[in-house]
Design a protein around this motif. Structure first.
Motif, PDB file in Angstrom:
ATOM      1  N   PRO A  68       0.683  -1.278  -0.022  1.00  0.00           N
ATOM      2  CA  PRO A  68       0.143  -0.063   0.174  1.00  0.00           C
ATOM      3  C   PRO A  68       0.634   1.285  -0.155  1.00  0.00           C
ATOM      4  N   MET A  69       0.289   2.411  -0.730  1.00  0.00           N
ATOM      5  CA  MET A  69       1.261   3.478  -0.931  1.00  0.00           C
ATOM      6  C   MET A  69       1.258   4.367   0.594  1.00  0.00           C
ATOM      7  N   LEU A  70       0.606   4.405   1.199  1.00  0.00           N
ATOM      8  CA  LEU A  70       0.615   4.840   2.605  1.00  0.00           C
ATOM      9  C   LEU A  70       1.805   4.186   3.394  1.00  0.00           C
ATOM     10  N   ARG A  71       1.701   2.952   3.492  1.00  0.00           N
ATOM     11  CA  ARG A  71       2.530   2.039   4.250  1.00  0.00           C
ATOM     12  C   ARG A  71       4.015   2.263   3.840  1.00  0.00           C
ATOM     13  N   PHE A  72       4.093   2.449   2.380  1.00  0.00           N
ATOM     14  CA  PHE A  72       5.399   2.594   1.913  1.00  0.00           C
ATOM     15  C   PHE A  72       5.825   3.990   2.203  1.00  0.00           C
ATOM     16  N   VAL A  73       5.262   5.037   2.009  1.00  0.00           N
ATOM     17  CA  VAL A  73       5.432   6.456   2.244  1.00  0.00           C
ATOM     18  C   VAL A  73       6.148   6.399   3.713  1.00  0.00           C
ATOM     19  N   LEU A  74       5.474   5.892   4.535  1.00  0.00           N
ATOM     20  CA  LEU A  74       5.776   6.099   6.159  1.00  0.00           C
ATOM     21  C   LEU A  74       7.168   5.394   6.124  1.00  0.00           C
ATOM     22  N   VAL A  75       7.108   4.158   5.618  1.00  0.00           N
ATOM     23  CA  VAL A  75       8.414   3.334   6.142  1.00  0.00           C
ATOM     24  C   VAL A  75       9.477   4.198   5.253  1.00  0.00           C
ATOM     25  N   PHE A  76       9.427   4.529   4.143  1.00  0.00           N
ATOM     26  CA  PHE A  76      10.493   5.225   3.428  1.00  0.00           C
ATOM     27  C   PHE A  76      10.944   6.609   4.122  1.00  0.00           C
ATOM     28  N   LEU A  77       9.996   7.298   4.438  1.00  0.00           N
ATOM     29  CA  LEU A  77      10.349   8.611   5.009  1.00  0.00           C
ATOM     30  C   LEU A  77      11.023   8.548   6.519  1.00  0.00           C
ATOM     31  N   ARG A  78      10.941   7.482   7.083  1.00  0.00           N
ATOM     32  CA  ARG A  78      11.341   7.194   8.310  1.00  0.00           C
ATOM     33  C   ARG A  78      12.651   6.699   8.137  1.00  0.00           C
ATOM     34  N   GLU A  79      12.863   5.728   7.189  1.00  0.00           N
ATOM     35  CA  GLU A  79      14.087   4.998   6.756  1.00  0.00           C
ATOM     36  C   GLU A  79      15.130   6.273   6.251  1.00  0.00           C
ATOM     37  N   LEU A  80      14.560   7.026   5.387  1.00  0.00           N
ATOM     38  CA  LEU A  80      15.401   8.193   4.711  1.00  0.00           C
ATOM     39  C   LEU A  80      15.908   9.244   5.874  1.00  0.00           C
ATOM     40  N   ALA A  81      14.934   9.505   6.728  1.00  0.00           N
ATOM     41  CA  ALA A  81      15.630  10.435   8.000  1.00  0.00           C
ATOM     42  C   ALA A  81      16.464   9.876   8.544  1.00  0.00           C
ATOM     43  N   THR A  82      16.457   8.489   9.140  1.00  0.00           N
ATOM     44  CA  THR A  82      17.310   7.840   9.791  1.00  0.00           C
ATOM     45  C   THR A  82      18.680   7.582   9.303  1.00  0.00           C
ATOM     46  N   SER A 130      16.465   3.072   0.239  1.00  0.00           N
ATOM     47  CA  SER A 130      16.017   2.241  -0.841  1.00  0.00           C
ATOM     48  C   SER A 130      15.703   0.791  -0.207  1.00  0.00           C
ATOM     49  N   PHE A 131      17.190   0.531   0.060  1.00  0.00           N
ATOM     50  CA  PHE A 131      17.609  -1.149   0.468  1.00  0.00           C
ATOM     51  C   PHE A 131      16.888  -1.403   1.623  1.00  0.00           C
ATOM     52  N   THR A 132      17.067  -0.447   2.639  1.00  0.00           N
ATOM     53  CA  THR A 132      16.433  -0.653   4.200  1.00  0.00           C
ATOM     54  C   THR A 132      14.797  -0.785   4.048  1.00  0.00           C
ATOM     55  N   THR A 133      14.334  -0.171   3.236  1.00  0.00           N
ATOM     56  CA  THR A 133      12.836   0.213   3.011  1.00  0.00           C
ATOM     57  C   THR A 133      12.302  -1.062   2.283  1.00  0.00           C
ATOM     58  N   TRP A 134      13.057  -1.712   1.511  1.00  0.00           N
ATOM     59  CA  TRP A 134      12.899  -3.061   0.665  1.00  0.00           C
ATOM     60  C   TRP A 134      12.632  -3.871   1.542  1.00  0.00           C
ATOM     61  N   ARG A 135      13.969  -4.197   2.568  1.00  0.00           N
ATOM     62  CA  ARG A 135      14.060  -5.058   3.177  1.00  0.00           C
ATOM     63  C   ARG A 135      13.083  -5.139   4.669  1.00  0.00           C
ATOM     64  N   ARG A 136      12.655  -4.114   5.062  1.00  0.00           N
ATOM     65  CA  ARG A 136      11.737  -3.805   5.885  1.00  0.00           C
ATOM     66  C   ARG A 136      10.323  -4.139   5.427  1.00  0.00           C
ATOM     67  N   LEU A 137       9.986  -3.708   4.280  1.00  0.00           N
ATOM     68  CA  LEU A 137       8.695  -4.094   3.717  1.00  0.00           C
ATOM     69  C   LEU A 137       8.739  -5.694   3.293  1.00  0.00           C
ATOM     70  N   ARG A 138       9.681  -6.185   2.711  1.00  0.00           N
ATOM     71  CA  ARG A 138       9.843  -7.635   2.325  1.00  0.00           C
ATOM     72  C   ARG A 138       9.619  -8.453   3.569  1.00  0.00           C
ATOM     73  N   SER A 139      10.415  -8.069   4.676  1.00  0.00           N
ATOM     74  CA  SER A 139      10.203  -8.975   5.700  1.00  0.00           C
ATOM     75  C   SER A 139       8.807  -8.810   6.461  1.00  0.00           C
TER      76      SER A 139
END
Length: 151
Positions: A68-82, A130-139
């Motif tokens: 889902p787009m909302l889940r992706f945006v939330l996870v990506f923005l958190r990972e990007l900031a970190t 991108s990598f950390t978001t993919w790993r988090r969403l994949r897991s």
């Protein structure tokens, strides 16, 4: 609404291209800036970026399916900031050590190191995120059914 399948690949590729341009400019930055220099910069950066993408995208990595787009945006923005904060601190620390070793001027070295850390992290962080978001969403999607531990 689901996230486009290749959005993380696009983000990674753009980040890899920016980092490869910076790397080539760092290595060859004192050369005369002629037409040949710019062609060599474009060619070398493209080759480095393509090599990074081949390694990063093999075996279907960085591809999202049904997220889902909302889940992706939330996870990506958190990972990007970190990642931006962590890489900014790391690049600043490395740059401070190198620049202070060369100039022996604390205030100038700190100012330049902070600038380098904040600027370089702008281009580096999206690729790592991108990598950390993919790993988090994949897991999160693949890890819903966990296998019991074997005795």
């Amino acid at each position: 609404m689901t996230t486009p399948r290749h959005i993380l690949r696009v983000v990674f590729a753009l980040s890899a291209l920016a980092c490869s341009v910076i790397l080539v400019l760092f290595v060859r930055g004192r050369a005369e800036w002629s037409d040949a220099f710019w062609l060599q910069l474009a060619a070398a950066s493209s080759v480095l970026c393509a090599a990074a993408c081949v390694v990063a995208f093999r075996d279907g990595r960085l591809r999202l399916d049904g997220v889902p787009m909302l889940r992706f945006v939330l996870v990506f923005l958190r990972e990007l900031a970190t990642i931006y904060i962590v890489s900014g601190v790391a690049v600043t620390a490395i740059a401070l050590a190198v620049i202070y070793g060369v100039t022996r001027s604390g205030a100038n070295a700190l100012a330049l190191a902070v600038l380098a850390g904040l600027w370089l992290s702008l281009w580096l962080a999206p690729g790592i995120a991108s990598f950390t978001t993919w790993r988090r969403l994949r897991s999160a999607t693949a890890g819903d059914i966990r296998q019991p531990a074997r005795p």
